[in-house]
Motif scaffolding. Structure first.
Motif, PDB file in Angstrom:
ATOM      1  N   ARG A   1     -16.652  30.003  -6.917  1.00  0.00           N
ATOM      2  CA  ARG A   1     -17.220  30.334  -5.614  1.00  0.00           C
ATOM      3  C   ARG A   1     -16.398  29.782  -4.441  1.00  0.00           C
ATOM      4  O   ARG A   1     -16.789  29.952  -3.289  1.00  0.00           O
ATOM      5  N   LEU A   2     -15.287  29.127  -4.729  1.00  0.00           N
ATOM      6  CA  LEU A   2     -14.432  28.631  -3.649  1.00  0.00           C
ATOM      7  C   LEU A   2     -13.855  29.817  -2.883  1.00  0.00           C
ATOM      8  O   LEU A   2     -13.461  30.818  -3.471  1.00  0.00           O
ATOM      9  N   SER A   3     -13.802  29.684  -1.575  1.00  0.00           N
ATOM     10  CA  SER A   3     -13.486  30.820  -0.699  1.00  0.00           C
ATOM     11  C   SER A   3     -12.037  31.279  -0.749  1.00  0.00           C
ATOM     12  O   SER A   3     -11.766  32.482  -0.762  1.00  0.00           O
ATOM     13  N   ASP A   4     -11.097  30.355  -0.747  1.00  0.00           N
ATOM     14  CA  ASP A   4      -9.684  30.732  -0.673  1.00  0.00           C
ATOM     15  C   ASP A   4      -9.131  30.951  -2.078  1.00  0.00           C
ATOM     16  O   ASP A   4      -9.221  30.060  -2.923  1.00  0.00           O
ATOM     17  N   PRO A   5      -8.535  32.122  -2.340  1.00  0.00           N
ATOM     18  CA  PRO A   5      -8.037  32.410  -3.698  1.00  0.00           C
ATOM     19  C   PRO A   5      -6.985  31.419  -4.202  1.00  0.00           C
ATOM     20  O   PRO A   5      -7.009  31.047  -5.377  1.00  0.00           O
ATOM     21  N   ALA A   6      -6.066  30.987  -3.346  1.00  0.00           N
ATOM     22  CA  ALA A   6      -5.027  30.049  -3.783  1.00  0.00           C
ATOM     23  C   ALA A   6      -5.633  28.690  -4.115  1.00  0.00           C
ATOM     24  O   ALA A   6      -5.267  28.067  -5.119  1.00  0.00           O
ATOM     25  N   VAL A   7      -6.563  28.236  -3.302  1.00  0.00           N
ATOM     26  CA  VAL A   7      -7.216  26.948  -3.546  1.00  0.00           C
ATOM     27  C   VAL A   7      -8.077  27.031  -4.801  1.00  0.00           C
ATOM     28  O   VAL A   7      -8.091  26.118  -5.624  1.00  0.00           O
ATOM     29  N   ARG A   8      -8.774  28.151  -4.967  1.00  0.00           N
ATOM     30  CA  ARG A   8      -9.579  28.362  -6.175  1.00  0.00           C
ATOM     31  C   ARG A   8      -8.691  28.294  -7.423  1.00  0.00           C
ATOM     32  O   ARG A   8      -9.037  27.629  -8.409  1.00  0.00           O
ATOM     33  N   ALA A   9      -7.527  28.930  -7.370  1.00  0.00           N
ATOM     34  CA  ALA A   9      -6.593  28.901  -8.505  1.00  0.00           C
ATOM     35  C   ALA A   9      -6.040  27.489  -8.727  1.00  0.00           C
ATOM     36  O   ALA A   9      -5.850  27.070  -9.877  1.00  0.00           O
ATOM     37  N   PHE A  10      -5.798  26.739  -7.655  1.00  0.00           N
ATOM     38  CA  PHE A  10      -5.322  25.352  -7.743  1.00  0.00           C
ATOM     39  C   PHE A  10      -6.344  24.502  -8.492  1.00  0.00           C
ATOM     40  O   PHE A  10      -6.009  23.807  -9.448  1.00  0.00           O
ATOM     41  N   VAL A  11      -7.601  24.551  -8.065  1.00  0.00           N
ATOM     42  CA  VAL A  11      -8.650  23.753  -8.710  1.00  0.00           C
ATOM     43  C   VAL A  11      -8.819  24.182 -10.166  1.00  0.00           C
ATOM     44  O   VAL A  11      -8.959  23.341 -11.059  1.00  0.00           O
ATOM     45  N   THR A  12      -8.773  25.474 -10.425  1.00  0.00           N
ATOM     46  CA  THR A  12      -8.894  25.976 -11.798  1.00  0.00           C
ATOM     47  C   THR A  12      -7.765  25.440 -12.671  1.00  0.00           C
ATOM     48  O   THR A  12      -7.999  24.964 -13.787  1.00  0.00           O
TER      49      THR A  12
ATOM     50  N   VAL B   1      -5.933  22.725 -12.217  1.00  0.00           N
ATOM     51  CA  VAL B   1      -6.133  21.288 -12.420  1.00  0.00           C
ATOM     52  C   VAL B   1      -7.165  21.058 -13.518  1.00  0.00           C
ATOM     53  O   VAL B   1      -6.939  20.321 -14.472  1.00  0.00           O
ATOM     54  N   ASN B   2      -8.306  21.702 -13.389  1.00  0.00           N
ATOM     55  CA  ASN B   2      -9.413  21.458 -14.318  1.00  0.00           C
ATOM     56  C   ASN B   2      -9.156  21.971 -15.726  1.00  0.00           C
ATOM     57  O   ASN B   2      -9.740  21.470 -16.684  1.00  0.00           O
ATOM     58  N   HIS B   3      -8.262  22.954 -15.860  1.00  0.00           N
ATOM     59  CA  HIS B   3      -7.908  23.469 -17.182  1.00  0.00           C
ATOM     60  C   HIS B   3      -6.619  22.848 -17.715  1.00  0.00           C
ATOM     61  O   HIS B   3      -6.108  23.290 -18.741  1.00  0.00           O
ATOM     62  N   HIS B   4      -6.086  21.882 -16.974  1.00  0.00           N
ATOM     63  CA  HIS B   4      -4.862  21.179 -17.385  1.00  0.00           C
ATOM     64  C   HIS B   4      -3.722  22.156 -17.638  1.00  0.00           C
ATOM     65  O   HIS B   4      -2.947  22.010 -18.575  1.00  0.00           O
ATOM     66  N   ASP B   5      -3.626  23.162 -16.757  1.00  0.00           N
ATOM     67  CA  ASP B   5      -2.642  24.230 -16.865  1.00  0.00           C
ATOM     68  C   ASP B   5      -1.475  23.940 -15.911  1.00  0.00           C
ATOM     69  O   ASP B   5      -1.434  24.444 -14.788  1.00  0.00           O
ATOM     70  N   ARG B   6      -0.536  23.107 -16.353  1.00  0.00           N
ATOM     71  CA  ARG B   6       0.586  22.719 -15.506  1.00  0.00           C
ATOM     72  C   ARG B   6       1.434  23.920 -15.118  1.00  0.00           C
ATOM     73  O   ARG B   6       1.850  24.061 -13.969  1.00  0.00           O
ATOM     74  N   GLU B   7       1.712  24.801 -16.067  1.00  0.00           N
ATOM     75  CA  GLU B   7       2.539  25.982 -15.772  1.00  0.00           C
ATOM     76  C   GLU B   7       1.868  26.860 -14.723  1.00  0.00           C
ATOM     77  O   GLU B   7       2.507  27.280 -13.753  1.00  0.00           O
ATOM     78  N   GLY B   8       0.588  27.146 -14.901  1.00  0.00           N
ATOM     79  CA  GLY B   8      -0.145  27.942 -13.923  1.00  0.00           C
ATOM     80  C   GLY B   8      -0.184  27.266 -12.565  1.00  0.00           C
ATOM     81  O   GLY B   8      -0.061  27.921 -11.524  1.00  0.00           O
ATOM     82  N   PHE B   9      -0.348  25.953 -12.559  1.00  0.00           N
ATOM     83  CA  PHE B   9      -0.370  25.177 -11.328  1.00  0.00           C
ATOM     84  C   PHE B   9       0.950  25.342 -10.579  1.00  0.00           C
ATOM     85  O   PHE B   9       0.968  25.631  -9.381  1.00  0.00           O
ATOM     86  N   MET B  10       2.053  25.152 -11.275  1.00  0.00           N
ATOM     87  CA  MET B  10       3.366  25.222 -10.638  1.00  0.00           C
ATOM     88  C   MET B  10       3.647  26.629 -10.095  1.00  0.00           C
ATOM     89  O   MET B  10       4.315  26.768  -9.072  1.00  0.00           O
TER      90      MET B  10
ATOM     91  N   GLU C   1      -0.457  11.938 -11.595  1.00  0.00           N
ATOM     92  CA  GLU C   1      -1.839  11.884 -11.108  1.00  0.00           C
ATOM     93  C   GLU C   1      -2.745  12.983 -11.658  1.00  0.00           C
ATOM     94  O   GLU C   1      -3.962  12.853 -11.608  1.00  0.00           O
ATOM     95  N   ILE C   2      -2.156  14.065 -12.157  1.00  0.00           N
ATOM     96  CA  ILE C   2      -2.979  15.176 -12.654  1.00  0.00           C
ATOM     97  C   ILE C   2      -2.792  15.388 -14.147  1.00  0.00           C
ATOM     98  O   ILE C   2      -3.715  15.182 -14.927  1.00  0.00           O
ATOM     99  N   PHE C   3      -1.598  15.801 -14.561  1.00  0.00           N
ATOM    100  CA  PHE C   3      -1.464  16.347 -15.905  1.00  0.00           C
ATOM    101  C   PHE C   3      -1.324  15.317 -17.014  1.00  0.00           C
ATOM    102  O   PHE C   3      -1.846  15.540 -18.105  1.00  0.00           O
ATOM    103  N   SER C   4      -0.708  14.188 -16.789  1.00  0.00           N
ATOM    104  CA  SER C   4      -0.624  13.194 -17.861  1.00  0.00           C
ATOM    105  C   SER C   4      -1.872  12.314 -17.921  1.00  0.00           C
ATOM    106  O   SER C   4      -2.043  11.551 -18.866  1.00  0.00           O
ATOM    107  N   THR C   5      -2.749  12.446 -16.911  1.00  0.00           N
ATOM    108  CA  THR C   5      -3.941  11.587 -16.844  1.00  0.00           C
ATOM    109  C   THR C   5      -5.239  12.384 -16.815  1.00  0.00           C
ATOM    110  O   THR C   5      -6.283  11.862 -16.428  1.00  0.00           O
ATOM    111  N   HIS C   6      -5.179  13.660 -17.200  1.00  0.00           N
ATOM    112  CA  HIS C   6      -6.370  14.504 -17.319  1.00  0.00           C
ATOM    113  C   HIS C   6      -7.171  14.595 -16.019  1.00  0.00           C
ATOM    114  O   HIS C   6      -8.374  14.385 -15.999  1.00  0.00           O
ATOM    115  N   GLY C   7      -6.473  14.915 -14.927  1.00  0.00           N
ATOM    116  CA  GLY C   7      -7.128  15.061 -13.635  1.00  0.00           C
ATOM    117  C   GLY C   7      -8.207  16.133 -13.649  1.00  0.00           C
ATOM    118  O   GLY C   7      -8.116  17.125 -14.378  1.00  0.00           O
TER     119      GLY C   7
END
Length: 108
Positions: A7-18, A20-29, A54-60
């Protein structure tokens, strides 16, 4: 009250949070514009190093409590294996092509 990621409004921010939460470093980059930058608590950081440490090696993980500025500013409970959970603020600059060129975070 937590805002569901879908439900996050901005598509790029929504994809960023997704990513992070799915530990998808490739998708994040892939969300980042070439030459993207970031800051933590007001200091510019090396993006690749910070993201790994801060994110991927520490399960952000992000639980968004509030959004503003069209969804490009967030207040979130951020947690990782190093620091535990903390209340954080996030702001994003999104280019015309929908990629994130800068993000800033820090304690809220």
């Amino acid at each position: 009250m937590t805002i569901q990621t879908t439900r996050l409004s901005d598509p790029a921010v929504r994809a960023f949070v997704t990513a992070v939460n799915h530990h998808d470093r490739e998708g994040f980059m892939e969300l980042l514009a070439p030459g993207a930058t970031m800051a933590d608590d007001g200091s510019d950081r090396d993006l690749a190093d910070w993201v790994d440490r801060e994110i991927f090696s520490t399960h952000g993980h992000m639980e968004v409590d509030n959004e503003s500025d069209g969804g490009r500013s967030l207040i979130a409970r951020y947690s990782n294996d190093t620091w535990g959970e903390m209340r954080t603020r996030w702001s994003f600059t999104v280019d015309d092509d929908g990629r994130i060129s800068r993000f800033e975070t820090g304690q809220a």
